[in-house]
Design a protein around this motif. Sequence first.
Motif, PDB file in Angstrom:
ATOM      1  N   MET A 180     -12.322  14.103  -2.519  1.00  0.00           N
ATOM      2  CA  MET A 180     -11.478  13.270  -1.678  1.00  0.00           C
ATOM      3  C   MET A 180     -10.166  12.951  -2.372  1.00  0.00           C
ATOM      4  SD  MET A 180     -12.139   9.363  -0.324  1.00  0.00           S
ATOM      5  CE  MET A 180     -11.950   8.764  -2.000  1.00  0.00           C
ATOM      6  N   ASP A 181      -9.057  13.097  -1.645  1.00  0.00           N
ATOM      7  CA  ASP A 181      -7.752  12.676  -2.137  1.00  0.00           C
ATOM      8  C   ASP A 181      -7.641  11.175  -1.882  1.00  0.00           C
ATOM      9  OD1 ASP A 181      -5.112  12.072  -2.614  1.00  0.00           O
ATOM     10  OD2 ASP A 181      -4.315  13.841  -1.600  1.00  0.00           O
ATOM     11  N   GLN A 182      -7.912  10.377  -2.927  1.00  0.00           N
ATOM     12  CA  GLN A 182      -8.021   8.939  -2.725  1.00  0.00           C
ATOM     13  C   GLN A 182      -6.696   8.322  -2.298  1.00  0.00           C
ATOM     14  OE1 GLN A 182      -9.843   6.823  -5.928  1.00  0.00           O
ATOM     15  NE2 GLN A 182      -9.803   4.853  -4.877  1.00  0.00           N
ATOM     16  N   LEU A 183      -5.571   8.774  -2.880  1.00  0.00           N
ATOM     17  CA  LEU A 183      -4.279   8.200  -2.499  1.00  0.00           C
ATOM     18  C   LEU A 183      -3.972   8.466  -1.031  1.00  0.00           C
ATOM     19  CD1 LEU A 183      -2.027   8.956  -5.609  1.00  0.00           C
ATOM     20  CD2 LEU A 183      -2.883   6.740  -4.840  1.00  0.00           C
ATOM     21  N   SER A 184      -4.258   9.687  -0.575  1.00  0.00           N
ATOM     22  CA  SER A 184      -4.031  10.001   0.842  1.00  0.00           C
ATOM     23  C   SER A 184      -4.941   9.164   1.720  1.00  0.00           C
ATOM     24  CB  SER A 184      -4.272  11.488   1.101  1.00  0.00           C
ATOM     25  OG  SER A 184      -3.336  12.281   0.397  1.00  0.00           O
ATOM     26  N   ALA A 185      -6.184   8.987   1.291  1.00  0.00           N
ATOM     27  CA  ALA A 185      -7.129   8.183   2.066  1.00  0.00           C
ATOM     28  C   ALA A 185      -6.678   6.725   2.129  1.00  0.00           C
ATOM     29  CB  ALA A 185      -8.521   8.286   1.456  1.00  0.00           C
ATOM     30  N   MET A 186      -6.119   6.219   1.016  1.00  0.00           N
ATOM     31  CA  MET A 186      -5.600   4.848   1.012  1.00  0.00           C
ATOM     32  C   MET A 186      -4.458   4.699   2.010  1.00  0.00           C
ATOM     33  SD  MET A 186      -5.662   4.171  -3.123  1.00  0.00           S
ATOM     34  CE  MET A 186      -4.684   2.671  -3.059  1.00  0.00           C
ATOM     35  N   ARG A 187      -3.567   5.680   2.045  1.00  0.00           N
ATOM     36  CA  ARG A 187      -2.439   5.616   2.982  1.00  0.00           C
ATOM     37  C   ARG A 187      -2.937   5.655   4.430  1.00  0.00           C
ATOM     38  NH1 ARG A 187       2.314   6.116   0.220  1.00  0.00           N
ATOM     39  NH2 ARG A 187       2.236   7.174  -1.816  1.00  0.00           N
ATOM     40  N   VAL A 188      -3.934   6.483   4.697  1.00  0.00           N
ATOM     41  CA  VAL A 188      -4.492   6.563   6.045  1.00  0.00           C
ATOM     42  C   VAL A 188      -5.156   5.243   6.422  1.00  0.00           C
ATOM     43  CG1 VAL A 188      -6.295   7.648   7.444  1.00  0.00           C
ATOM     44  CG2 VAL A 188      -4.762   9.064   6.055  1.00  0.00           C
ATOM     45  N   PHE A 189      -5.912   4.672   5.505  1.00  0.00           N
ATOM     46  CA  PHE A 189      -6.559   3.379   5.757  1.00  0.00           C
ATOM     47  C   PHE A 189      -5.530   2.299   6.084  1.00  0.00           C
ATOM     48  CE2 PHE A 189      -7.774  -0.699   3.735  1.00  0.00           C
ATOM     49  CZ  PHE A 189      -8.720  -1.111   4.657  1.00  0.00           C
ATOM     50  N   LEU A 190      -4.455   2.233   5.306  1.00  0.00           N
ATOM     51  CA  LEU A 190      -3.406   1.250   5.563  1.00  0.00           C
ATOM     52  C   LEU A 190      -2.814   1.427   6.956  1.00  0.00           C
ATOM     53  CD1 LEU A 190      -3.652   0.537   2.540  1.00  0.00           C
ATOM     54  CD2 LEU A 190      -1.152   0.518   2.421  1.00  0.00           C
ATOM     55  N   ARG A 191      -2.603   2.680   7.349  1.00  0.00           N
ATOM     56  CA  ARG A 191      -2.003   2.924   8.660  1.00  0.00           C
ATOM     57  C   ARG A 191      -2.951   2.514   9.788  1.00  0.00           C
ATOM     58  NH1 ARG A 191       2.389   5.974   9.844  1.00  0.00           N
ATOM     59  NH2 ARG A 191       2.939   5.329   7.721  1.00  0.00           N
ATOM     60  N   VAL A 192      -4.243   2.751   9.611  1.00  0.00           N
ATOM     61  CA  VAL A 192      -5.216   2.325  10.621  1.00  0.00           C
ATOM     62  C   VAL A 192      -5.179   0.806  10.776  1.00  0.00           C
ATOM     63  CG1 VAL A 192      -7.666   2.189  11.211  1.00  0.00           C
ATOM     64  CG2 VAL A 192      -6.716   4.324  10.308  1.00  0.00           C
ATOM     65  N   VAL A 193      -5.150   0.099   9.661  1.00  0.00           N
ATOM     66  CA  VAL A 193      -5.103  -1.363   9.715  1.00  0.00           C
ATOM     67  C   VAL A 193      -3.824  -1.832  10.395  1.00  0.00           C
ATOM     68  CG1 VAL A 193      -5.002  -3.479   8.331  1.00  0.00           C
ATOM     69  CG2 VAL A 193      -6.569  -1.641   7.679  1.00  0.00           C
ATOM     70  N   GLU A 194      -2.717  -1.206  10.053  1.00  0.00           N
ATOM     71  CA  GLU A 194      -1.419  -1.642  10.576  1.00  0.00           C
ATOM     72  C   GLU A 194      -1.243  -1.321  12.058  1.00  0.00           C
ATOM     73  OE1 GLU A 194       0.699  -1.078   6.200  1.00  0.00           O
ATOM     74  OE2 GLU A 194       0.952   0.438   7.772  1.00  0.00           O
ATOM     75  N   THR A 195      -1.806  -0.223  12.516  1.00  0.00           N
ATOM     76  CA  THR A 195      -1.668   0.152  13.929  1.00  0.00           C
ATOM     77  C   THR A 195      -2.781  -0.418  14.803  1.00  0.00           C
ATOM     78  OG1 THR A 195      -2.872   2.220  13.551  1.00  0.00           O
ATOM     79  CG2 THR A 195      -0.459   2.286  13.375  1.00  0.00           C
ATOM     80  N   GLY A 196      -3.896  -0.776  14.192  1.00  0.00           N
ATOM     81  CA  GLY A 196      -4.962  -1.417  14.940  1.00  0.00           C
ATOM     82  C   GLY A 196      -6.051  -0.510  15.447  1.00  0.00           C
ATOM     83  N   ASN A 197      -5.843   0.825  15.415  1.00  0.00           N
ATOM     84  CA  ASN A 197      -6.923   1.740  15.803  1.00  0.00           C
ATOM     85  C   ASN A 197      -6.658   3.136  15.267  1.00  0.00           C
ATOM     86  OD1 ASN A 197      -5.421   3.362  17.805  1.00  0.00           O
ATOM     87  ND2 ASN A 197      -5.459   1.495  19.053  1.00  0.00           N
ATOM     88  N   PHE A 198      -7.671   3.971  15.340  1.00  0.00           N
ATOM     89  CA  PHE A 198      -7.588   5.308  14.764  1.00  0.00           C
ATOM     90  C   PHE A 198      -6.645   6.219  15.565  1.00  0.00           C
ATOM     91  CE2 PHE A 198     -11.394   3.659  12.840  1.00  0.00           C
ATOM     92  CZ  PHE A 198     -11.472   4.271  11.611  1.00  0.00           C
ATOM     93  N   THR A 199      -6.616   6.049  16.861  1.00  0.00           N
ATOM     94  CA  THR A 199      -5.800   6.929  17.705  1.00  0.00           C
ATOM     95  C   THR A 199      -4.314   6.763  17.391  1.00  0.00           C
ATOM     96  OG1 THR A 199      -7.443   6.801  19.474  1.00  0.00           O
ATOM     97  CG2 THR A 199      -5.231   7.557  20.069  1.00  0.00           C
ATOM     98  N   ARG A 200      -3.833   5.520  17.349  1.00  0.00           N
ATOM     99  CA  ARG A 200      -2.421   5.285  17.040  1.00  0.00           C
ATOM    100  C   ARG A 200      -2.096   5.700  15.611  1.00  0.00           C
ATOM    101  NH1 ARG A 200      -2.889   0.628  20.532  1.00  0.00           N
ATOM    102  NH2 ARG A 200      -3.508  -0.692  18.783  1.00  0.00           N
ATOM    103  N   ALA A 201      -3.012   5.442  14.683  1.00  0.00           N
ATOM    104  CA  ALA A 201      -2.789   5.848  13.296  1.00  0.00           C
ATOM    105  C   ALA A 201      -2.643   7.361  13.191  1.00  0.00           C
ATOM    106  CB  ALA A 201      -3.925   5.361  12.412  1.00  0.00           C
ATOM    107  N   ALA A 202      -3.499   8.096  13.885  1.00  0.00           N
ATOM    108  CA  ALA A 202      -3.441   9.557  13.858  1.00  0.00           C
ATOM    109  C   ALA A 202      -2.115  10.054  14.425  1.00  0.00           C
ATOM    110  CB  ALA A 202      -4.609  10.133  14.643  1.00  0.00           C
ATOM    111  N   ALA A 203      -1.640   9.405  15.499  1.00  0.00           N
ATOM    112  CA  ALA A 203      -0.388   9.823  16.115  1.00  0.00           C
ATOM    113  C   ALA A 203       0.796   9.600  15.188  1.00  0.00           C
ATOM    114  CB  ALA A 203      -0.189   9.073  17.439  1.00  0.00           C
ATOM    115  N   THR A 204       0.842   8.454  14.513  1.00  0.00           N
ATOM    116  CA  THR A 204       1.971   8.168  13.626  1.00  0.00           C
ATOM    117  C   THR A 204       1.937   9.018  12.364  1.00  0.00           C
ATOM    118  OG1 THR A 204       0.758   6.347  12.562  1.00  0.00           O
ATOM    119  CG2 THR A 204       2.142   5.788  14.453  1.00  0.00           C
ATOM    120  N   LEU A 205       0.728   9.436  11.978  1.00  0.00           N
ATOM    121  CA  LEU A 205       0.588  10.279  10.782  1.00  0.00           C
ATOM    122  C   LEU A 205       0.641  11.772  11.112  1.00  0.00           C
ATOM    123  CD1 LEU A 205      -2.318   8.310   9.046  1.00  0.00           C
ATOM    124  CD2 LEU A 205       0.037   8.484   8.216  1.00  0.00           C
ATOM    125  N   ASN A 206       0.686  12.070  12.415  1.00  0.00           N
ATOM    126  CA  ASN A 206       0.693  13.467  12.869  1.00  0.00           C
ATOM    127  C   ASN A 206      -0.533  14.213  12.345  1.00  0.00           C
ATOM    128  OD1 ASN A 206       1.746  15.637  14.319  1.00  0.00           O
ATOM    129  ND2 ASN A 206       2.950  16.395  12.570  1.00  0.00           N
TER     130      ASN A 206
END
Length: 318
Positions: free
Chosen positions: A1-27
């Motif tokens: 696991m790329d922990q730094l990438s996973a941390m960034r993804v986790f932060l985006r999920v928290v900030e956007t409120g759900n997985f769908t919006r996080a995925a869209a902003t992260l492409n």
Amino acid sequence: MDQLSAMRVFLRVVETGNFTRAAATLNMPKTTVTNMVQGLEAHLRTTLLNRTTRRVMVTTDGALYYERAQQILAELDELDGSMSNSQTQPSGRLRVEMAGAFADLLVVPNLCDFHDRFPKIRLDIGVGDRLVDYIAENVDCALRGGTPTDQSLIARKVGQMTMQAYAAPSYIQKFGAPVHPQDLEHDHFSVGYLNATAGRVMSIAFDKGEERIEVDPHYVVSVNDARSYVNAAISGLGVAQAPSFLVRDALEKGELVEVLQPWRCEPLPLYIVYPHTRHLSNKVRVFVDWLAKLVQSARLDDNRGQTGKLGQGTIPPE
């Protein structure tokens, strides 16, 4: 696991409120985002997010991890930026703590100079003599009098302040002038200075030749702010041991006079302190360097001072 990438993804999920919006902003595909967060939870052996069909809620562990991960990634981004281009103009928010006297008499009157040099830095200045949790409060640095005792902080000595004992003429007219430091324990009143860290009134020390005396002051009022401390002395509430730069105006106006001569007070060292996690930040480095030059130009160890008005001091050009 790329922990730094996973941390960034986790932060985006928290900030956007759900997985769908996080995925869209992260492409990224939503399944990739979900798998990375699940992998991070497995690695940490704890649940960071509680999922429902409609929303994502952060757990207690998740909230703690979010705060720390946010700091780590911000520092990493800043480090990458400073290494890729050391000439980049420092920018961003800078949180600073200092006593009110330093802010009012020294720093704030000269901040236009700092802003002219570093226009992209936004300063948040906390004023007061209090115990600071640098990590939890995200404080970048502080200007403090006295030798630091916290081993988790980097401390840079930038000067020292001349100290002496002073009293108001109204106090001397009522009680007379103390002639020996021990008078402050029994026959005279002092203004107490409440140490925010220790939670008690500080003792005061005097030197004469090889002799040194430390006394616990007898007081009717104690305060934890330098300006209030001096004002209490001006009001006739007792003898105060204060930095000379802080009482210059009061001495010129005759509101205070020096007492207990020829007993002298040891100069109080002045430090800029900051957490180890801040030492690579460009914005912290330029502010600390600027503040060190400002303190030195103000000549706080000189009873006469540079101009008599600290706010009129000039900072040497770089």
